[in-house]
Design a protein around this motif. Structure first.
Motif, PDB file in Angstrom:
ATOM      1  N   UNK A 122       4.060  -4.516 -61.823  1.00 54.32           N
ATOM      2  CA  UNK A 122       4.221  -5.251 -61.222  1.00 54.32           C
ATOM      3  C   UNK A 122       2.358  -5.992 -61.147  1.00 54.32           C
ATOM      4  N   UNK A 123       1.986  -4.875 -61.891  1.00 50.52           N
ATOM      5  CA  UNK A 123       0.312  -5.502 -62.558  1.00 50.52           C
ATOM      6  C   UNK A 123      -0.185  -5.896 -60.900  1.00 50.52           C
ATOM      7  N   UNK A 124       0.501  -4.892 -60.139  1.00 46.58           N
ATOM      8  CA  UNK A 124      -0.304  -5.546 -58.519  1.00 46.58           C
ATOM      9  C   UNK A 124      -2.024  -4.896 -58.476  1.00 46.58           C
ATOM     10  N   UNK A 125      -2.419  -5.674 -57.392  1.00 52.15           N
ATOM     11  CA  UNK A 125      -3.555  -4.876 -57.083  1.00 52.15           C
ATOM     12  C   UNK A 125      -4.044  -4.970 -55.672  1.00 52.15           C
ATOM     13  N   UNK A 142      -0.089 -16.882 -59.851  1.00 51.87           N
ATOM     14  CA  UNK A 142       0.068 -15.627 -58.879  1.00 51.87           C
ATOM     15  C   UNK A 142      -1.407 -14.677 -59.702  1.00 51.87           C
ATOM     16  N   UNK A 143      -1.882 -13.754 -58.611  1.00 50.36           N
ATOM     17  CA  UNK A 143      -3.187 -12.999 -58.865  1.00 50.36           C
ATOM     18  C   UNK A 143      -2.627 -11.857 -59.040  1.00 50.36           C
ATOM     19  N   UNK A 144      -1.429 -11.540 -58.161  1.00 49.66           N
ATOM     20  CA  UNK A 144      -0.867 -10.139 -57.991  1.00 49.66           C
ATOM     21  C   UNK A 144       0.251  -9.129 -57.363  1.00 49.66           C
ATOM     22  N   UNK A 145       1.095 -10.743 -56.850  1.00 51.48           N
ATOM     23  CA  UNK A 145       2.796 -10.941 -56.882  1.00 51.48           C
ATOM     24  C   UNK A 145       3.182 -10.230 -58.263  1.00 51.48           C
ATOM     25  N   UNK A 146       3.627 -10.766 -59.432  1.00 52.69           N
ATOM     26  CA  UNK A 146       4.029 -11.199 -60.320  1.00 52.69           C
ATOM     27  C   UNK A 146       4.474 -12.311 -60.064  1.00 52.69           C
ATOM     28  N   UNK A 163      -1.371 -11.938 -62.891  1.00 53.01           N
ATOM     29  CA  UNK A 163       0.106 -10.764 -62.964  1.00 53.01           C
ATOM     30  C   UNK A 163       1.222 -12.007 -63.566  1.00 53.01           C
ATOM     31  N   UNK A 189      -8.184 -12.509 -62.399  1.00 58.29           N
ATOM     32  CA  UNK A 189      -6.865 -11.128 -62.832  1.00 58.29           C
ATOM     33  C   UNK A 189      -5.825 -12.138 -62.009  1.00 58.29           C
TER      34      UNK A 189
END
Lengths: 459, 459
Positions: free
Chosen positions: A145-148, A412-416, B185, B183
């Motif tokens: 998910x390309x998490x951060x 979506x910055x990080x949740x996918x 996702x 960033x």
């Protein structure tokens, strides 16, 4: 379409008791953390090796069975729901740290290793893996998910911290992407392509991760602000000033109230920033002082420094518990979670507009955010089955996304994307959706890999 | 196959005098910096806008004309040679800095802007673009080859510093990838896919770049070592110690001799490290002292500090002139340039083995390297037309690549594949080559985009 009997027989022959069609196992793998729902999968597999994943996918490919990867089940956009039925491949039995190469600051791991398990394993090496989405997620799922999370402002996201992968493709072919070198210009960046592909192109069976030195000194604090605007403007000023923040997290008054109720804290119920500094004793002191001066300019008061490791752990446990704490504000509720990310200069306006929209709706929607990246969330609490509330929450979420896109940000910055952000993908990507669809069709021509996710109108 | 007359007519109608089939223009765009050669292209185009690039590609697509992107022509692996004939699209008339958003530390530029031109434009903003491959290359070309250079150890490569792209696909479709947020996702990382794709998937027509704050304090030095082993082991120890080097460059005795002859310097003709520190006055002093102590442990002596901006500029001009200086060691020679990158712990052995192999060959082959990344080059000097020397040089280059692969490294750290590294791609990527080929076929089904490059046996 249920799984054809010959495919079931082949999977049972391959995996024995690690293939299940029991209602209990299917139900366990049909859950979602948020309001997204779908019927449970038709079956669950627990492979223990790359070879088993490869053979499992070859069987599914031959019989047209959808394959959905599964880690800890903590994704927020229904990524692992079996919306088209099929087989959930649970990777949590592939949980070995294969090799730690401390001298190269790298670790090779299986996808079911969680971030906390890896950091426990690394404790004696002086190294750590920084990416921290809050949940103790599996690193395979975090890559998918390309998490951060809280530390991306300093250490980057999974995109920046995955050096190489082993991936099983739809037809069972096993490939390796990337290298152990710090950089490479040898061909298309397949590592980058699979990171964030949400299981739609293949199943990750091994990861080579970049590790970082444990900081010599760490200092964390929480600090209150008179208004939401002042807190967020302080973040923008901090990032623009170049202070190397390790963490800088925003918490609004509603979220502070949630912490107080859930975690027994005594925060004033207004906006806060939670910050952390990593470095040598001298640089941490210097950075913290510079931040303190900036925060004072924006009305920041009541600095509460967490000086012991235990106090710091408690502070970040509180932050990491935000999702559950906020859910507890409305017993029985589920959540629509937003995740926009905007260029830093647009952050104050984006947060203010979101707050106004939530207030106008009458919904309870606490906000938190990894604001050093321009990334913030609202957690819109709705009662399951209340269509009116769901529509209101989705309207807020869509408007936040549209405002983010209008200033060059992302939905979506990080949740996918999962199932939740799918309807917004065309608005973000325009004609580039065609390129994504062409790649998907090239690598998964029969469309068995996590169908119904990420790409609009594909399956 | 020459360009069909209807395609020539359409291109001339579109571009007027900015379409040329003259021998002079073709010859100018048929050059290579290194030993790679090919006949000149059939024609050259100089579009001035995305729309013109789009229409140019649509014409070429309709008529099956190969399209080769062209920047400053400084690539080292024959990337821009018209090995299959066709049209060179020279992007150097698209050289505008479109927007600098200082508050977001971003710039949007056209592909023909060079790194020096951008940094000149940025001078008053307090920001700079760090990626520095030595040559004053175009930023479009640097993105296309995933370039890096002397500062990657601190600031990363083009992969890390390109946020978003506009790309014209083979059929003329214009897409945008990435966002202006820090960033995202939201779907496949197409920005990462096009960065490093060497013009084989599309032509980059706009880049959004991440900028960095100009360091408050900069200190540079050059330092000699008794042996090559000690110099390289000092690098490994420095990186493992976590000292945040802005640059750490290796220069062997042969390269030092080349500098002395070409640039009039007075280096002792043995191994050196050239280093730079960026930060506040306090951190630079601290970092430099820590490095000085480490260097002394490995026999480093004769620290020569460049304290003024002019001295620093002269130091790095010398380093950036290495390619021409080394060529001048053997008048009339051309070069086979190697570019392996290995995990840091393997760097000393890799450099030592390369040095032994070069010595055994009798060729002159000075070595330099961005060793903080584990990346080093030898520049093997051969006389044009001398088949025996070419075979010897290629043998050395291939063995260096094989040794790099054996320890998990890469055949090219930053120069890219072009025509030169093509024969080694299968050895590096194995079955993953099939994934690259599938992506290429999906996005460029008629194979017009820079044919004969990067992927083995594709065109």
């Amino acid at each position: 379409m249920p799984i054809p009997a010959p495919a079931q027989d082949a999977l049972a022959a391959l995996l024995g008791a690690r293939f299940s069609t029991s209602v209990a196992d299917r139900d366990l793998h049909g859950q979602s953390e948020t309001f997204h729902t779908a019927p449970p999968p038709d079956a669950v597999a627990w492979p223990v090796s790359t070879d088993e994943v490869s053979k499992t996918l070859a069987i599914c490919h031959a019989h047209g069975v959808p394959v959905i990867g599964w880690g800890t089940g903590t994704s927020l956009e229904g990524h692992a729901l079996a919306t088209h039925g099929g087989l959930v491949v649970d990777l949590m039995k592939m949980d070995r740290v294969l090799e730690v190469r401390a001298e190269d600051m790298q670790a090779s791991i299986q996808p079911g290793v969680t971030r906390e398990a890896l950091n426990t394993e690394l404790r004696a090496t002086g190294l750590f893996f920084p990416v921290d989405p809050g949940a103790n997620a599996s690193l395979g799922g975090m890559a998918a998910t390309r998490a951060s999370g809280t530390t991306a402002v300093r250490y980057g996201t999974m995109r920046d911290n995955v050096l190489a992968l082993e991936v099983v493709l739809a037809d069972g072919t096993v490939i390796r992407t990337g290298t152990r070198a710090a950089k490479s210009s040898a061909g298309y960046d397949l590592t980058g392509l699979f990171v964030g592909s949400e299981g739609t192109l293949g199943i990750i069976t091994e990861l080579t991760l970049r590790l970082h030195g444990q900081p010599e000194e760490v200092a964390s604090a929480v600090c209150g602000f008179p208004t939401l605007d002042q807190a967020v403007e302080c973040v923008t000023a901090t990032i623009q000033s170049g202070i190397p923040m390790a963490r800088i997290e925003f918490v609004d008054g509603e979220a502070a109230r949630a912490f107080n109720q859930y975690a027994g804290t005594h925060l004033h119920e207004g906006p806060h920033l939670m910050v952390e500094f990593h470095g040598s004793p001298a640089t941490v002191k210097d950075d913290a002082e510079r931040f303190g001066e900036l925060a004072a300019d924006f009305g920041g008061t009541g600095f509460d420094w967490a000086t012991t490791p235990e106090d710091r752990a408690a502070l970040w446990r509180m932050r990491h518990g935000a999702y559950r704490a906020c859910l507890a504000l409305r017993p029985g509720a589920t959540a629509v979670v937003t995740d926009v990310c905007v260029p830093m200069s647009h952050l104050p306006a984006a947060v203010a507009a979101a707050a106004a929209d939530i207030k106008a709706s009458g919904l309870v929607g606490p906000m938190v955010g990894h604001v050093g990246d321009g990334n913030f969330h609202s957690q819109l609490l709705i009662m399951p089955g209340n269509a009116e509330e769901l529509a209101a929450a989705k309207g807020i979420a869509t408007r936040m996304a549209e405002r983010a896109l209008a200033v060059g940000g992302t939905i979506t910055g990080e949740h996918g994307v999962g199932v939740g952000k799918r309807p917004l993908m065309r608005a973000q990507h325009g004609a580039a959706i065609g390129v994504m669809a062409a790649i998907k069709a090239a690598l998964d021509p029969t469309g068995i890999m996590n169908p119904g996710k990420m790409l609009p109108d594909m399956n």
